[in-house]
Motif scaffolding. Structure first.
Motif, PDB file in Angstrom:
ATOM      1  N   THR A 159       2.923  45.393  71.651  1.00 27.63           N
ATOM      2  CA  THR A 159       2.900  46.245  70.459  1.00 27.63           C
ATOM      3  C   THR A 159       4.195  47.042  70.290  1.00 27.63           C
ATOM      4  N   THR A 160       5.022  47.065  71.329  1.00 23.59           N
ATOM      5  CA  THR A 160       6.308  47.782  71.243  1.00 23.59           C
ATOM      6  C   THR A 160       7.418  46.903  71.828  1.00 23.59           C
ATOM      7  N   TRP A 161       8.654  47.280  71.525  1.00 24.07           N
ATOM      8  CA  TRP A 161       9.792  46.544  72.091  1.00 24.07           C
ATOM      9  C   TRP A 161       9.731  46.563  73.623  1.00 24.07           C
ATOM     10  N   GLY A 203      14.031  49.209  63.760  1.00 29.79           N
ATOM     11  CA  GLY A 203      13.209  49.711  64.866  1.00 29.79           C
ATOM     12  C   GLY A 203      13.744  50.964  65.521  1.00 29.79           C
ATOM     13  N   LYS A 282       0.559  42.377  64.083  1.00 27.97           N
ATOM     14  CA  LYS A 282       1.703  43.079  63.505  1.00 27.97           C
ATOM     15  C   LYS A 282       2.861  43.016  64.504  1.00 27.97           C
ATOM     16  N   PHE A 284       5.859  43.805  67.023  1.00 31.56           N
ATOM     17  CA  PHE A 284       6.004  44.968  67.913  1.00 31.56           C
ATOM     18  C   PHE A 284       6.943  46.014  67.309  1.00 31.56           C
ATOM     19  N   ALA A 285       6.603  47.263  67.522  1.00 27.88           N
ATOM     20  CA  ALA A 285       7.333  48.371  66.899  1.00 27.88           C
ATOM     21  C   ALA A 285       8.551  48.766  67.733  1.00 27.88           C
ATOM     22  N   GLU A 289      10.677  53.285  64.618  1.00 29.29           N
ATOM     23  CA  GLU A 289       9.942  52.857  63.428  1.00 29.29           C
ATOM     24  C   GLU A 289       9.186  51.560  63.712  1.00 29.29           C
ATOM     25  N   ASP A 290       8.129  51.352  62.916  1.00 33.75           N
ATOM     26  CA  ASP A 290       7.367  50.103  63.047  1.00 33.75           C
ATOM     27  C   ASP A 290       7.472  49.282  61.760  1.00 33.75           C
ATOM     28  N   SER A 363       3.628  49.321  56.201  1.00 30.76           N
ATOM     29  CA  SER A 363       4.884  49.366  56.955  1.00 30.76           C
ATOM     30  C   SER A 363       5.935  48.420  56.402  1.00 30.76           C
TER      31      SER A 363
END
Length: 413
Positions: A159-161, A203, A282, A284-285, A289-290, A363
């Protein structure tokens, strides 16, 4: 009088077919699994008409862009042309398209129902030069079988970098130790594709140009931070091969040689037909920012369009974005409809609801909307600089600081 509006005969002429219908030559690049859905909507429109006939002329997007510039300027082009709304300001700035504001002013065209972002994407210098064909967000496709084989939870994509970076050592597999993985964590194209790499700058709060389109951001610390992160992942962690174009990236994911790809809904049919066990999430944020990349394809009219053909084209535009047209398009292509009021009537495909989900749409951002130099900046500055950095031909900071000067020069022309 009978005539024909085949390729190359469009533009200012008012050709009719044997039935007396005005024939419109419609250039577009829907060469993928979405092509049949586009042709079905056109067939339905033609069947409903006794005044207009639309003929689709489908070709690769790169070919279309190369041909449109010369053919429209030479009055030997299409009657309607579809292109990424990001590219439309360049053509408008060169005087090759006509404004379509009167289309939006006619209440009979029901344009109030259209997604605002899809409509505004083709604005340039206070006028609107396009009518939307589609509004597509880019989602993360991930191969659940490869996640399981790597010991990762197939229901828990990154879900994230940072989460993605932590998974790279498990998802990029170099079985024989030759430094060239047989399987990559992600298929990330750097040219001839929807601009996923450029959108990653969001991002960290960076970007290629400022929101008002006047100032280069490529050399800003936030942009350098994002680029450094992704170039390092690719070069040092072997997260993705270097030099992929869009088709290469699609093939890598489709053949199970990449665990993740970020791409639009047009690939769902191909991945389904390949039998992939994939999930959709979705993207990855980033740490700041996402933002999710959204791509809008719009239809424009060449500068020499006659009033008669303009009126005929407006009939087609209205049908395309009508409830009937959008339900057929969304069911057949997997794209979200351009109007939210028919979303609950799209029942034959699950994908429009996924790609158009509120948490994704909220987003969504379009890359460089309204920037006339957007196309040249991507092609002649950003992509060459990115490839130079990915090939290790200098530091990321030096390469993109220099490229930023070139971006500003393009903006100042």
């Amino acid at each position: 009088m009978a005539g024909c509006a085949g390729q190359g005969s469009g533009g200012g002429g008012d050709e009719t077919n044997a039935d007396g219908k005005i024939v419109l030559d419609f250039w577009n690049g829907f060469t993928g699994p979405d092509g049949p859905a586009l042709e079905q909507v056109i067939a339905d429109f033609n069947a409903s008409q006794d005044e207009v006939e639309v003929k689709a002329n489908i070709m690769p997007w790169d070919t279309l862009y190369q041909k449109v510039l010369t053919s429209v300027a030479g009055n030997d082009g299409p009657d309607i042309v579809a292109m990424s709304a990001t590219r439309m300001p360049q053509f408008a700035d060169e005087g090759l398209f006509i404004p379509l504001d009167d289309y939006y002013e006619d209440p009979d065209n029901d344009t109030e129902a259209l997604a605002t972002a899809a409509v505004e994407a083709s604005m340039y210098d206070g006028n609107n030069y396009g009518v939307p064909v589609n509004y597509a967000t880019m989602m993360m496709f991930y191969n659940k079988d490869l996640f399981s084989a790597a010991g990762l939870d197939p229901e828990a994509p990154p879900t994230t970098w940072d989460e993605f970076a932590a998974m790279v050592p498990q998802l990029s597999v170099d079985e024989n130790g030759d430094g060239k993985p047989e399987q990559y964590a992600i298929a990330l194209a750097d040219h001839e594709t929807v601009p996923i790499f450029p959108s990653l700058l969001w991002g960290t709060g960076g970007g290629i140009v400022s929101e008002d389109g006047t100032t280069s951001m490529l050399g800003d610390p936030e942009s350098i931070e994002a680029l450094d992160f992704w170039v390092s992942l690719v070069r040092e962690q072997r997260a993705a091969p270097v030099g992929l174009n869009g088709a290469d990236a699609d093939k890598l994911f489709q053949t199970g040689k990449a665990a993740i790809e970020i791409v639009g809904p047009w690939m769902t049919t191909g991945f389904d037909e390949a039998g992939l066990n994939y999930g959709l999430a979705k993207p990855f944020a980033g740490p700041a920012e996402d933002a999710v990349l959204a791509d809008v394809v719009s239809m424009g009219l060449p500068a020499n369009t006659s009033d008669e053909k303009k009126e005929a084209a407006y009939k087609f535009f209205a049908y395309w974005n009508s409830p009937e047209g959008q339900i057929t398009w969304a069911n057949g292509s997997g794209f979200p409809p351009t109007r939210a009021d028919v979303a609950d009537q799209v029942t034959e495909s699950p994908y429009p609801a996924i790609f158009g989900a509120p948490e994704v749409a909220d987003s969504a951002r379009v890359l460089m909307p309204g920037v006339a130099a957007g196309g040249p900046i991507l092609e002649t500055v950003f992509t060459p600089a990115l490839q130079k950095a990915l090939n290790g031909e200098g530091s990321v900071e030096d390469i993109f600081t220099e490229a930023s000067t070139q971006v500003q020069a393009e903006l100042d022309k």
